[in-house]
Design an enzyme around this catalytic site. Structure first.
Site, PDB file in Angstrom:
ATOM      1  N   HIS A  35      -0.775   0.132 -10.163  1.00  0.00           N
ATOM      2  CA  HIS A  35      -1.451  -0.833  -9.276  1.00  0.00           C
ATOM      3  C   HIS A  35      -1.906  -2.078 -10.058  1.00  0.00           C
ATOM      4  O   HIS A  35      -3.083  -2.413 -10.100  1.00  0.00           O
ATOM      5  CB  HIS A  35      -2.644  -0.182  -8.553  1.00  0.00           C
ATOM      6  CG  HIS A  35      -3.012  -0.894  -7.292  1.00  0.00           C
ATOM      7  ND1 HIS A  35      -3.529  -0.273  -6.187  1.00  0.00           N
ATOM      8  CD2 HIS A  35      -2.935  -2.210  -6.944  1.00  0.00           C
ATOM      9  CE1 HIS A  35      -3.771  -1.165  -5.230  1.00  0.00           C
ATOM     10  NE2 HIS A  35      -3.416  -2.350  -5.670  1.00  0.00           N
TER      11      HIS A  35
ATOM     12  N   GLU B 163      -3.527   7.266  -4.364  1.00  0.00           N
ATOM     13  CA  GLU B 163      -3.632   6.937  -5.791  1.00  0.00           C
ATOM     14  C   GLU B 163      -5.075   7.141  -6.275  1.00  0.00           C
ATOM     15  O   GLU B 163      -6.002   7.013  -5.483  1.00  0.00           O
ATOM     16  CB  GLU B 163      -3.158   5.490  -6.047  1.00  0.00           C
ATOM     17  CG  GLU B 163      -3.933   4.408  -5.339  1.00  0.00           C
ATOM     18  CD  GLU B 163      -3.314   3.022  -5.547  1.00  0.00           C
ATOM     19  OE1 GLU B 163      -2.114   2.855  -5.304  1.00  0.00           O
ATOM     20  OE2 GLU B 163      -4.066   2.124  -5.947  1.00  0.00           O
TER      21      GLU B 163
ATOM     22  N   ARG C   4       0.848  -1.185   0.000  1.00  0.00           N
ATOM     23  CA  ARG C   4       0.000   0.000   0.000  1.00  0.00           C
ATOM     24  C   ARG C   4       0.887   1.240   0.000  1.00  0.00           C
ATOM     25  O   ARG C   4       1.901   1.300   0.708  1.00  0.00           O
ATOM     26  CB  ARG C   4      -0.926   0.017   1.221  1.00  0.00           C
ATOM     27  CG  ARG C   4      -2.119  -0.928   1.095  1.00  0.00           C
ATOM     28  CD  ARG C   4      -3.084  -0.468  -0.002  1.00  0.00           C
ATOM     29  NE  ARG C   4      -4.258  -1.326  -0.174  1.00  0.00           N
ATOM     30  CZ  ARG C   4      -4.352  -2.311  -1.088  1.00  0.00           C
ATOM     31  NH1 ARG C   4      -3.347  -2.578  -1.898  1.00  0.00           N
ATOM     32  NH2 ARG C   4      -5.465  -3.005  -1.199  1.00  0.00           N
TER      33      ARG C   4
HETATM   34  C1  DGY Z   1      -5.625  -5.965  -3.311  1.00  0.00           C
HETATM   35  O1  DGY Z   1      -6.297  -6.970  -3.585  1.00  0.00           O
HETATM   36  O2  DGY Z   1      -5.646  -5.447  -2.198  1.00  0.00           O
HETATM   37  C2  DGY Z   1      -4.807  -5.409  -4.394  1.00  0.00           C
HETATM   38  O3  DGY Z   1      -4.081  -4.318  -3.999  1.00  0.00           O
HETATM   39  C3  DGY Z   1      -5.644  -5.117  -5.606  1.00  0.00           C
HETATM   40  O4  DGY Z   1      -4.837  -5.526  -6.700  1.00  0.00           O
END
Ligand code: DGY
Length: 325
Positions: A290, A272, A243
């Protein structure tokens, strides 16, 4: 009996939308209209449709304020992601709403993304790609775009959960030595020879590459700050596919600009889709949008998992198999 109404905030893979319609009175957003960016609009749609369930996605504003504004008809929220830092879980629990996610099925894909970023950072792949596309490549040269190898390097995995351990398995194929930092030491069958560090200082000083896999939220906010970066070896690499909020962007930009950190690879960003402007002018950072779990196979599996959760709560009256607390 009428099917329960399911509000889906984002466009989903075709097969998943079809299955959602088979199981529920699904209110899809197949055109991916932008109302999903507004928590009040999500709550309003849930009220207008009498939704029993909400299938939301990573980054949707499903925090405590949105949860508070949901109608009483909502009994379950499933996020199409393993991360649930965007969902007001405590607020939902207080209202008796089940929150669930889609773990496991995306671990390999997300580790692949981390591996991609490690290679891009180590081997200057972003710079090379930009050079070719810009028509600036003048041919092979003995000293052109020399990077560093991953072979024999110490990979430090911050957060040795399912994704971190998948990455460790891949990195062993690159003959890397695996180190990890987590709240506790894991049993040997999960460690597979990885070296555990019980404090940040020893961990950061030992490694050549840092790969971050922490879930986000207040506990890890700006974890990679100026102080911790200074504890890393000069020339180390940094990768983040967890994250964005766990990196202090100004500090990382400074370390990249000075060369203290040789290169970085980022898939996630604080706030983001905004990207900290300091990264954009740097050649030694690879920036992905991402992509962590973005494979056809994984996104289908995530969709099936999300629907399993909703089916359990709304159709079978049982606990969601992947409830989060
Ligand atoms: C998640 O599943 O948390 C990812 O960051 C999305 O790709």
């Amino acid at each position: 009996m009428a099917k329960p109404v399911l509000l889906v905030t984002r466009k989903l893979p075709e097969a998943i939308e079809a299955e959602a319609e088979r199981l529920f009175d699904a209110r899809l957003n197949s055109a991916d209209e932008g109302w999903f960016r507004d928590g009040a609009a999500i709550a309003r749609r849930a009220a207008e449709s009498g939704a029993a369930g909400i299938l939301c996605a990573a980054g949707d504003p499903m925090g405590p304020d949105t949860v508070a504004a949901l109608p009483d008809s909502v009994k379950a929220i499933t996020t199409f992601s393993v991360g649930y830092d965007h969902v007001g879980v405590a607020a939902a629990r207080a209202r008796g709403i089940t929150v669930a996610n889609t773990p496991d099925v995306l671990s390999f894909a997300t580790a692949e993304t981390a591996m991609t970023l490690m290679l891009m950072a180590a081997r200057r792949a972003g710079e090379g790609e930009r050079m070719v596309r810009a028509g600036k490549w003048e041919g092979w040269a003995p000293t052109q775009l020399m990077g560093v190898t991953l072979e024999g390097k110490r990979l430090g995995i911050l957060g040795f959960g399912r994704i971190g351990r998948e990455l460790a398995a891949m990195a062993r194929g690159f003959r890397m030595e695996i180190h990890y930092r987590d709240i506790q030491k894991l049993p040997p069958e999960l460690e597979q020879g990885a070296v555990y560090h019980d404090n940040d200082d020893a961990f950061l000083a030992a490694i050549d590459v840092l790969s971050m896999h922490v879930p986000g939220g207040a506990g890890t906010a700006k974890w990679l700050n100026r102080e911790r970066l200074a504890k890393m070896k000069r020339g180390a690499l940094v990768v983040n596919s967890g994250r964005g909020g766990s990196v202090d962007d100004a500090a990382l930009v400074e370390a990249l600009a000075s060369g203290h950190i040789r290169a970085a690879g980022l898939d996630v960003y604080d706030g983001e889709p905004k990207v900290f402007p300091g990264y954009l002018g740097l050649e030694n950072v690879a920036l992905l949008p991402h992509l962590g779990s973005a494979t056809i196979e994984t996104r289908d599996a995530m969709g099936r998992r999300a629907l399993e959760n909703l089916e359990a709560v709304l159709l079978k009256g049982t606990a969601a198999p992947h409830e989060v607390r």
